[in-house]
Design an enzyme around this catalytic site. Structure first.
Site, PDB file in Angstrom:
ATOM      1  N   LYS A  75       0.816  -1.215   0.000  1.00 22.93           N
ATOM      2  CA  LYS A  75       0.000   0.000   0.000  1.00 22.93           C
ATOM      3  C   LYS A  75       0.848   1.263   0.000  1.00 22.93           C
ATOM      4  O   LYS A  75       0.559   2.215  -0.718  1.00 22.93           O
ATOM      5  CB  LYS A  75      -0.946   0.004   1.201  1.00 22.93           C
ATOM      6  CG  LYS A  75      -1.995  -1.086   1.183  1.00 22.93           C
ATOM      7  CD  LYS A  75      -3.020  -0.909   2.285  1.00 22.93           C
ATOM      8  CE  LYS A  75      -2.414  -0.998   3.665  1.00 22.93           C
ATOM      9  NZ  LYS A  75      -1.823  -2.328   3.947  1.00 22.93           N
TER      10      LYS A  75
ATOM     11  N   ARG B 218     -10.702   0.922   8.644  1.00 18.74           N
ATOM     12  CA  ARG B 218     -10.246  -0.452   8.812  1.00 18.74           C
ATOM     13  C   ARG B 218     -11.394  -1.413   9.129  1.00 18.74           C
ATOM     14  O   ARG B 218     -11.212  -2.623   9.099  1.00 18.74           O
ATOM     15  CB  ARG B 218      -9.217  -0.539   9.940  1.00 18.74           C
ATOM     16  CG  ARG B 218      -7.882   0.105   9.612  1.00 18.74           C
ATOM     17  CD  ARG B 218      -6.908  -0.080  10.765  1.00 18.74           C
ATOM     18  NE  ARG B 218      -5.615   0.528  10.492  1.00 18.74           N
ATOM     19  CZ  ARG B 218      -4.607  -0.075   9.914  1.00 18.74           C
ATOM     20  NH1 ARG B 218      -4.756  -1.335   9.522  1.00 18.74           N
ATOM     21  NH2 ARG B 218      -3.464   0.536   9.705  1.00 18.74           N
TER      22      ARG B 218
ATOM     23  N   ARG C  84      11.616  -7.793  12.695  1.00 15.49           N
ATOM     24  CA  ARG C  84      10.623  -7.374  13.672  1.00 15.49           C
ATOM     25  C   ARG C  84       9.804  -8.583  14.127  1.00 15.49           C
ATOM     26  O   ARG C  84       9.559  -9.508  13.357  1.00 15.49           O
ATOM     27  CB  ARG C  84       9.682  -6.320  13.075  1.00 15.49           C
ATOM     28  CG  ARG C  84      10.380  -5.055  12.668  1.00 15.49           C
ATOM     29  CD  ARG C  84       9.471  -3.989  12.094  1.00 15.49           C
ATOM     30  NE  ARG C  84       8.129  -4.427  11.714  1.00 15.49           N
ATOM     31  CZ  ARG C  84       7.281  -3.661  11.018  1.00 15.49           C
ATOM     32  NH1 ARG C  84       7.644  -2.450  10.639  1.00 15.49           N
ATOM     33  NH2 ARG C  84       6.087  -4.110  10.696  1.00 15.49           N
TER      34      ARG C  84
END
Length: 231
Positions: free
Chosen positions: A20, A94, A166
């Protein structure tokens, strides 16, 4: 530059790892509208010490999701600024509650969402993209063990800092994030599909190829009005 009749109020949606951020920059430039992301809105409000930013910071510092009411209000204020008659919204809405808030907010100023653009990528490709991502602990630059490898394994090309993966880029975490995305987003997308505003684009493969598909989808939307090309 935006062609005549191309949409000017676009919502960009897609699972983590769909690209995105990369596509948002190109879409924003093409349509001549600001790229508005919730991440930027949060950072701006926190940095400026606004009342909303101070309230949101407590959630962000603890790793919790910022509640809908705070997120909604920050987005409402941003969409009320002079440059935001048209926009590319990235990261909002969302869920269905946020989508209903967005529709109500725009309706109050005589606007509406023109297109909800969903980037679709198979789950296994997303796992491959994110699981191989490595981030420099010194400068923050991102690399990838397969698609954008460093000269020396585990060492940043830019600053020679150490690279790390991460925790949310580990496979089990990625699959949980994808499951959460589906749970939250599916009802919202179904609602926009019923309103004939949803356009789906295959976002797998090279960045340039995805960009071309996005451009075709936006062009088809402008040329075909209420008919959205579905992929």
């Amino acid at each position: 530059m935006r062609a005549e009749h191309e949409p000017s109020r676009v919502v960009l949606v897609g699972p983590p790892g769909a690209g995105k951020g990369t596509q948002a920059a190109a879409i924003s430039a093409r349509l001549g509208v600001p790229h508005i992301s919730t991440g930027d809105i949060f950072r701006r409000n926190v940095g400026e010490g606004t009342d909303l930013g101070l309230r949101a910071k407590s959630y962000m510092d603890s790793g919790a999701l910022v509640p809908n009411e705070l997120t909604n209000e920050m987005v409402r204020r941003r969409l009320g600024e002079d440059d935001a008659d048209g926009f590319l919204l990235d990261g909002f809405p969302r869920n269905r509650e946020q989508a209903e808030f967005l529709d109500d907010t725009l309706r109050s100023s005589g606007r509406t969402v023109d297109v909800v653009l969903e980037l679709q990528v198979p789950a296994e490709e997303i796992v491959r993209r994110l699981n191989g991502r490595r981030v420099c602990g010194t400068c923050g630059r991102s690399w990838h063990v397969e698609f954008n490898a460093t000269r020396a394994e585990g060492i940043c090309n830019a600053c020679a800092g150490p690279l790390h993966r991460r925790d949310d880029d580990r496979e089990d975490a990625i699959r949980r994030r994808l499951q959460l995305y589906e749970q939250q987003t599916a009802p919202m997308l179904a609602n926009y599909q019923e309103k004939d505003r949803l356009v789906r684009v295959d976002a797998s493969g090279p960045v340039d190829a995805v960009g071309e598909r996005v451009a075709v989808a936006l062009g088809a939307r402008s040329n075909n009005g209420a008919t959205s090309p579905q992929r």
